[in-house]
Write a protein that holds these residues in place. Structure first.
Motif, PDB file in Angstrom:
ATOM      1  N   ARG A 162      22.024  34.575  -0.761  1.00 57.49           N
ATOM      2  CA  ARG A 162      22.574  35.779  -1.408  1.00 57.49           C
ATOM      3  C   ARG A 162      23.204  35.417  -2.731  1.00 57.49           C
ATOM      4  NH1 ARG A 162      23.937  40.023   2.379  1.00 57.49           N
ATOM      5  NH2 ARG A 162      25.609  40.834   1.093  1.00 57.49           N
ATOM      6  N   LYS A 163      22.974  36.246  -3.728  1.00 57.10           N
ATOM      7  CA  LYS A 163      23.698  36.104  -4.988  1.00 57.10           C
ATOM      8  C   LYS A 163      25.130  36.542  -4.752  1.00 57.10           C
ATOM      9  CE  LYS A 163      20.846  36.524  -9.127  1.00 57.10           C
ATOM     10  NZ  LYS A 163      21.373  35.278  -9.661  1.00 57.10           N
ATOM     11  N   MET A 164      26.092  35.814  -5.327  1.00 56.13           N
ATOM     12  CA  MET A 164      27.500  36.207  -5.172  1.00 56.13           C
ATOM     13  C   MET A 164      28.319  35.617  -6.312  1.00 56.13           C
ATOM     14  SD  MET A 164      28.565  33.770  -1.947  1.00 56.13           S
ATOM     15  CE  MET A 164      27.165  34.223  -0.931  1.00 56.13           C
ATOM     16  N   ASP A 165      29.510  36.137  -6.459  1.00 56.42           N
ATOM     17  CA  ASP A 165      30.453  35.636  -7.439  1.00 56.42           C
ATOM     18  C   ASP A 165      30.719  34.148  -7.168  1.00 56.42           C
ATOM     19  OD1 ASP A 165      32.873  36.077  -9.331  1.00 56.42           O
ATOM     20  OD2 ASP A 165      33.768  35.253  -7.505  1.00 56.42           O
ATOM     21  N   LEU A 166      30.881  33.422  -8.260  1.00 57.64           N
ATOM     22  CA  LEU A 166      31.071  31.972  -8.193  1.00 57.64           C
ATOM     23  C   LEU A 166      32.258  31.561  -7.312  1.00 57.64           C
ATOM     24  CD1 LEU A 166      30.921  29.088  -9.399  1.00 57.64           C
ATOM     25  CD2 LEU A 166      31.922  30.036 -11.475  1.00 57.64           C
ATOM     26  N   GLU A 167      33.360  32.300  -7.441  1.00 57.32           N
ATOM     27  CA  GLU A 167      34.538  31.921  -6.648  1.00 57.32           C
ATOM     28  C   GLU A 167      34.374  32.334  -5.195  1.00 57.32           C
ATOM     29  OE1 GLU A 167      38.264  31.964  -8.563  1.00 57.32           O
ATOM     30  OE2 GLU A 167      37.383  32.226 -10.544  1.00 57.32           O
ATOM     31  N   THR A 168      33.674  33.467  -4.972  1.00 54.91           N
ATOM     32  CA  THR A 168      33.363  33.854  -3.600  1.00 54.91           C
ATOM     33  C   THR A 168      32.577  32.730  -2.922  1.00 54.91           C
ATOM     34  OG1 THR A 168      33.180  36.143  -4.346  1.00 54.91           O
ATOM     35  CG2 THR A 168      32.260  35.632  -2.177  1.00 54.91           C
ATOM     36  N   GLU A 169      31.626  32.185  -3.660  1.00 55.77           N
ATOM     37  CA  GLU A 169      30.790  31.112  -3.115  1.00 55.77           C
ATOM     38  C   GLU A 169      31.646  29.905  -2.699  1.00 55.77           C
ATOM     39  OE1 GLU A 169      26.830  30.011  -5.008  1.00 55.77           O
ATOM     40  OE2 GLU A 169      28.077  28.313  -5.598  1.00 55.77           O
ATOM     41  N   ALA A 170      32.564  29.506  -3.577  1.00 57.56           N
ATOM     42  CA  ALA A 170      33.420  28.360  -3.260  1.00 57.56           C
ATOM     43  C   ALA A 170      34.314  28.659  -2.059  1.00 57.56           C
ATOM     44  CB  ALA A 170      34.263  27.992  -4.481  1.00 57.56           C
ATOM     45  N   ALA A 204      35.600  28.186   3.749  1.00 58.57           N
ATOM     46  CA  ALA A 204      35.815  28.890   5.027  1.00 58.57           C
ATOM     47  C   ALA A 204      34.916  28.286   6.101  1.00 58.57           C
ATOM     48  CB  ALA A 204      35.530  30.384   4.852  1.00 58.57           C
ATOM     49  N   ALA A 205      33.647  28.059   5.749  1.00 54.61           N
ATOM     50  CA  ALA A 205      32.720  27.422   6.696  1.00 54.61           C
ATOM     51  C   ALA A 205      33.210  26.022   7.057  1.00 54.61           C
ATOM     52  CB  ALA A 205      31.320  27.356   6.078  1.00 54.61           C
ATOM     53  N   ARG A 206      33.743  25.320   6.072  1.00 51.19           N
ATOM     54  CA  ARG A 206      34.240  23.947   6.300  1.00 51.19           C
ATOM     55  C   ARG A 206      35.445  23.948   7.229  1.00 51.19           C
ATOM     56  NH1 ARG A 206      34.073  21.875   1.091  1.00 51.19           N
ATOM     57  NH2 ARG A 206      31.930  21.530   1.722  1.00 51.19           N
ATOM     58  N   ARG A 207      36.336  24.932   7.058  1.00 50.82           N
ATOM     59  CA  ARG A 207      37.511  24.998   7.944  1.00 50.82           C
ATOM     60  C   ARG A 207      37.077  25.125   9.406  1.00 50.82           C
ATOM     61  NH1 ARG A 207      41.457  22.616   9.196  1.00 50.82           N
ATOM     62  NH2 ARG A 207      41.993  23.496  11.209  1.00 50.82           N
ATOM     63  N   GLU A 208      36.116  26.034   9.626  1.00 50.45           N
ATOM     64  CA  GLU A 208      35.591  26.249  10.979  1.00 50.45           C
ATOM     65  C   GLU A 208      34.940  24.968  11.514  1.00 50.45           C
ATOM     66  OE1 GLU A 208      36.173  28.977  12.501  1.00 50.45           O
ATOM     67  OE2 GLU A 208      34.750  29.040  14.178  1.00 50.45           O
ATOM     68  N   HIS A 209      34.204  24.296  10.660  1.00 49.71           N
ATOM     69  CA  HIS A 209      33.501  23.062  11.030  1.00 49.71           C
ATOM     70  C   HIS A 209      34.492  21.971  11.431  1.00 49.71           C
ATOM     71  CE1 HIS A 209      30.296  19.934   9.570  1.00 49.71           C
ATOM     72  NE2 HIS A 209      30.156  20.182  10.851  1.00 49.71           N
ATOM     73  N   ILE A 210      35.555  21.831  10.648  1.00 52.88           N
ATOM     74  CA  ILE A 210      36.566  20.814  10.949  1.00 52.88           C
ATOM     75  C   ILE A 210      37.258  21.147  12.275  1.00 52.88           C
ATOM     76  CG2 ILE A 210      38.805  19.894  10.212  1.00 52.88           C
ATOM     77  CD1 ILE A 210      37.780  20.257   7.281  1.00 52.88           C
ATOM     78  N   ARG A 218      26.106  16.358   3.995  1.00 51.34           N
ATOM     79  CA  ARG A 218      26.967  17.000   2.999  1.00 51.34           C
ATOM     80  C   ARG A 218      28.362  17.297   3.561  1.00 51.34           C
ATOM     81  NH1 ARG A 218      24.249  18.347  -1.421  1.00 51.34           N
ATOM     82  NH2 ARG A 218      22.096  19.059  -1.368  1.00 51.34           N
ATOM     83  N   PHE A 219      29.342  17.250   2.641  1.00 53.78           N
ATOM     84  CA  PHE A 219      30.728  17.644   2.927  1.00 53.78           C
ATOM     85  C   PHE A 219      31.363  18.019   1.576  1.00 53.78           C
ATOM     86  CE2 PHE A 219      35.177  16.577   4.434  1.00 53.78           C
ATOM     87  CZ  PHE A 219      35.245  17.556   5.407  1.00 53.78           C
ATOM     88  N   THR A 220      32.653  17.803   1.414  1.00 52.29           N
ATOM     89  CA  THR A 220      33.366  18.348   0.251  1.00 52.29           C
ATOM     90  C   THR A 220      32.889  17.802  -1.095  1.00 52.29           C
ATOM     91  OG1 THR A 220      35.237  18.633   1.690  1.00 52.29           O
ATOM     92  CG2 THR A 220      35.696  18.770  -0.655  1.00 52.29           C
ATOM     93  N   ASP A 221      32.402  16.569  -1.126  1.00 51.04           N
ATOM     94  CA  ASP A 221      31.881  16.059  -2.410  1.00 51.04           C
ATOM     95  C   ASP A 221      30.779  16.966  -2.941  1.00 51.04           C
ATOM     96  OD1 ASP A 221      33.446  13.584  -2.670  1.00 51.04           O
ATOM     97  OD2 ASP A 221      32.368  12.992  -0.851  1.00 51.04           O
ATOM     98  N   ALA A 222      30.008  17.581  -2.038  1.00 50.33           N
ATOM     99  CA  ALA A 222      28.946  18.490  -2.471  1.00 50.33           C
ATOM    100  C   ALA A 222      29.533  19.725  -3.156  1.00 50.33           C
ATOM    101  CB  ALA A 222      28.073  18.902  -1.284  1.00 50.33           C
ATOM    102  N   THR A 223      30.677  20.197  -2.672  1.00 48.92           N
ATOM    103  CA  THR A 223      31.302  21.365  -3.305  1.00 48.92           C
ATOM    104  C   THR A 223      31.785  21.002  -4.709  1.00 48.92           C
ATOM    105  OG1 THR A 223      32.048  21.994  -1.107  1.00 48.92           O
ATOM    106  CG2 THR A 223      32.964  23.233  -2.946  1.00 48.92           C
ATOM    107  N   PHE A 224      32.388  19.811  -4.842  1.00 52.66           N
ATOM    108  CA  PHE A 224      32.800  19.380  -6.182  1.00 52.66           C
ATOM    109  C   PHE A 224      31.579  19.216  -7.095  1.00 52.66           C
ATOM    110  CE2 PHE A 224      36.767  18.387  -4.036  1.00 52.66           C
ATOM    111  CZ  PHE A 224      37.696  18.758  -4.990  1.00 52.66           C
ATOM    112  N   ALA A 225      30.497  18.666  -6.548  1.00 50.85           N
ATOM    113  CA  ALA A 225      29.319  18.413  -7.375  1.00 50.85           C
ATOM    114  C   ALA A 225      28.611  19.718  -7.763  1.00 50.85           C
ATOM    115  CB  ALA A 225      28.360  17.480  -6.644  1.00 50.85           C
ATOM    116  N   TYR A 226      28.377  20.614  -6.783  1.00 50.81           N
ATOM    117  CA  TYR A 226      27.589  21.832  -7.050  1.00 50.81           C
ATOM    118  C   TYR A 226      28.439  22.945  -7.668  1.00 50.81           C
ATOM    119  CZ  TYR A 226      23.434  20.109  -4.655  1.00 50.81           C
ATOM    120  OH  TYR A 226      22.321  19.389  -4.318  1.00 50.81           O
ATOM    121  N   GLN A 227      29.568  23.271  -7.003  1.00 51.24           N
ATOM    122  CA  GLN A 227      30.378  24.383  -7.525  1.00 51.24           C
ATOM    123  C   GLN A 227      31.201  23.927  -8.728  1.00 51.24           C
ATOM    124  OE1 GLN A 227      29.771  24.268  -4.011  1.00 51.24           O
ATOM    125  NE2 GLN A 227      28.389  25.952  -4.543  1.00 51.24           N
ATOM    126  N   GLY A 228      31.685  22.673  -8.703  1.00 49.85           N
ATOM    127  CA  GLY A 228      32.455  22.148  -9.821  1.00 49.85           C
ATOM    128  C   GLY A 228      31.535  21.697 -10.953  1.00 49.85           C
TER     129      GLY A 228
END
Ligand SMILES: Nc1ncnc2c1ncn2[C@@H]1O[C@H](COP(=O)(O)OP(=O)(O)OP(=O)(O)O)[C@@H](O)[C@H]1O
Ligand SMILES: [Mg+2]
Length: 200
Positions: A55-63, A68-74, A92-102
């Motif tokens: 789904r297309k979504m706002d950049l911050e919504t995506e992050a 949120a998914a990560r919290r549930e996973h942990i 994948r884990f948080t480094d992917a969020t820094f790499a892709y979203q950041g």
């Protein structure tokens, strides 16, 4: 004794999924192993994964949804497994969020750091395997593999920034990261992985 948490990182097509089961099999000789992935890893997380990848979504919504998914996973998978003393391997884990979203999308890193602290507390991987390849290699490997998802359809510049952010993070935390030259053959990479596993 608390288990060890190993994450697999790298751009799409680098070879993460190719090696994860092989690594899990090696570690099973040393104890129970849980393999999982992000985004996903729980029923709710897999629902969020479908939205995040298609789904297309706002950049911050995506992050925010990633975290949120990560919290549930942990809460549901990673922490309980580590508390039992299991090995946990996540594709994948948080480094992917820094790499892709950041890196890729250009979201401010301090926003992501705030979410990381909220969601993870002090939890960090014990070891992160960064599968590093030039974009051309990754793209060629994926060309016939499957239909591109939302991220795989991104521009070359996006993946250049994503790869660069991964490498920057690896340089900043050399005690946690092992950067693997993933342009080599699967067998050559396994020799490297064997050495790394022997050292943890
Ligand atoms: N070292 C390698 N040499 C040649 N081909 C490879 C190598 N590693 C993986 N491949 C092939 O490249 C494709 C992508 O690999 P894989 O699915 O493991 O990547 P990935 O990092 O998990 O990507 P994604 O992030 O998109 O899930 C697969 O078809 C796989 O068989
Ligand atoms: Mg994969």
């Amino acid at each position: 004794m608390r288990g060890k948490f190993i994450t697999f990182e790298g751009i799409d097509g680098a070879g993460k999924s190719t090696h994860i089961e092989w690594v899990a099999e090696r570690l099973r000789t040393r104890g129970p192993v849980v393999t999982t992935r992000e985004p996903g890893g729980t029923p709710l997380g897999e629902d969020l994964r479908r939205l995040l990848l298609h789904r297309k979504m706002d950049l911050e919504t995506e992050a925010l949804l990633m975290f949120a998914a990560r919290r549930e996973h942990i809460a549901e998978v990673i922490d309980p497994a580590l508390a039992r003393g299991d090995w946990v391997i996540s594709d994948r884990f948080t480094d992917a969020t820094f790499a892709y979203q950041g890196g890729g999308r250009g979201l401010a890193l301090d926003r992501l750091e705030a979410l990381e602290t909220w969601v993870q507390g002090s939890l960090q991987p014990d070891l992160t395997l960064l599968f590093d390849v030039p974009l051309e290699t990754a793209a060629a490997r994926l060309a016939n593999a499957r239909e591109p998802d939302k991220f795989e359809a991104e521009s070359r510049a996006f993946f250049e920034r994503t790869r660069a952010e991964y490498l920057r993070r690896a340089a900043q935390a050399p005690q946690r990261f092992r950067v693997i030259d993933a342009t080599r053959s699967i067998d050559q990479i396994r020799v490297t992985l064997e050495d790394i596993l022997a050292s943890i």
